[in-house]
Design an enzyme around this catalytic site. Sequence first.
Site, short mmCIF file in Angstrom:
data_model
loop_
_atom_site.label_atom_id
_atom_site.label_comp_id
_atom_site.label_asym_id
_atom_site.label_seq_id
_atom_site.Cartn_x
_atom_site.Cartn_y
_atom_site.Cartn_z
CG ASP A 125 23.16 47.29 37.97
OD1 ASP A 125 22.41 47.08 36.74
OD2 ASP A 125 22.37 47.92 38.67
N GLY B 16 23.69 48.40 30.64
CA GLY B 16 22.39 49.03 29.58
C GLY B 16 22.41 50.59 29.92
CG ASN C 134 19.53 38.86 34.72
OD1 ASN C 134 20.72 38.86 35.00
ND2 ASN C 134 18.81 40.15 34.90
CD1 TRP C 135 16.38 32.34 34.22
CD2 TRP C 135 17.15 32.17 31.93
NE1 TRP C 135 17.61 31.60 33.98
CE2 TRP C 135 17.93 31.45 32.78
CE3 TRP C 135 17.46 32.32 30.47
CZ2 TRP C 135 19.09 30.74 32.35
CZ3 TRP C 135 18.47 31.56 30.04
CH2 TRP C 135 18.94 30.86 30.87
NE ARG D 157 17.49 47.37 42.77
CZ ARG D 157 17.23 48.64 42.25
NH1 ARG D 157 16.47 49.42 43.02
NH2 ARG D 157 17.62 48.79 41.12
C1 FPP Z 1 23.72 44.36 34.55
O1 FPP Z 1 23.73 45.39 33.66
C2 FPP Z 1 24.52 43.10 33.98
C3 FPP Z 1 24.11 42.03 33.72
C4 FPP Z 1 22.67 41.73 33.87
C5 FPP Z 1 24.99 40.96 33.03
C6 FPP Z 1 26.65 40.94 33.42
C7 FPP Z 1 27.01 40.26 32.34
C8 FPP Z 1 28.15 40.64 31.87
C9 FPP Z 1 29.10 41.66 32.51
C10 FPP Z 1 28.84 39.75 30.84
C11 FPP Z 1 29.03 38.39 30.76
C12 FPP Z 1 29.70 37.89 32.15
C13 FPP Z 1 30.61 37.15 31.90
C14 FPP Z 1 31.41 36.62 33.29
C15 FPP Z 1 31.93 36.99 30.99
P1 FPP Z 1 22.04 45.70 33.46
O2 FPP Z 1 22.06 45.36 31.87
O3 FPP Z 1 21.15 45.39 34.33
O4 FPP Z 1 22.28 47.22 33.31
P2 FPP Z 1 21.30 48.60 33.25
O5 FPP Z 1 20.64 48.24 34.90
O6 FPP Z 1 22.21 49.65 33.40
O7 FPP Z 1 20.29 48.15 32.53
#
Ligand code: FPP
Length: 247
Positions: free
Chosen positions: A18, A21, A66-67, A192
């Site tokens: 996590d 972003g 996430n979709w 969480r």
């Molecule tokens: C959470 O950060 C991360 C994700 C939803 C995606 C994880 C994916 C990768 C690390 C890249 C692709 C994966 C592989 C296996 C090559 P967030 O976007 O929810 O962060 P935030 O909570 O700070 O907004």
Amino acid sequence: MEEIDKEKLPHHIAIIMDGNGRWAKKKFLNRISGHIKGVHAVREVVTACRELGIKVLTLYAFSIENWKRPAEEVNALMDLLKEYLLKEYEEMVQNNIRLNVIGRIEDLPLDVQTTLRETMKKTERCDGMILNLALSYGGRSEILHAVQGITSDLQKGKIKPEEITVQHFPEYLWTHGIPDPDLLIRTSGEFRISNFLLWQIAYTELYVTDTLWPDFDRKELLKAIADFQSRERRFGLTSEQLNGREE
Ligand code: FPP
């Protein structure tokens, strides 16, 4: 550098990656730049786990929820995943890493499904470590999927109701054949579970770090493992029972 005991490594590490972003926002970059840096962290952690001798690494790469993110971000994540697999599969074979996927693989774009299936095929004989990617994954959906499988087998008379036990049920989960995680790491400070491995984490040790996923590296991984090794896992028993001191 953290001292870790190579004899007491967690067999299976699961990670909720996590904070991509937030990492990007802190640097005045767009969210996708955070995911790109997140892939670098994936590469480093996969290599570190393999070198240490971890047997299973499960990464929560994309949840069913996430979709609902903006299409541009979803598409970028799918592209990054495909690019990662195409770039890494040779190294995976060289390093004896088998790819496995848990989740609703059928939800993914067809080209991503094809790349995943091809990578799984190419790495099917590798037995050094399992890289288990959770994609379009949700723990509740996994449990319901298992219940549907069990109900169908009951109706066909393949199993009896009394055979639905804590030992037998996991065979219907997407993780069948994979032992439960010993250590679950969550980055970026939130306490969480986010619908991850709900059945499997009953006795898993949890480790939360404030480090954002793109900054998570080998050193951070060793810190998490050292913390895990300092804990006493009792599985519901008393300390005395565990140490063989119970009368
Ligand atoms: C959470 O950060 C991360 C994700 C939803 C995606 C994880 C994916 C990768 C690390 C890249 C692709 C994966 C592989 C296996 C090559 P967030 O976007 O929810 O962060 P935030 O909570 O700070 O907004």
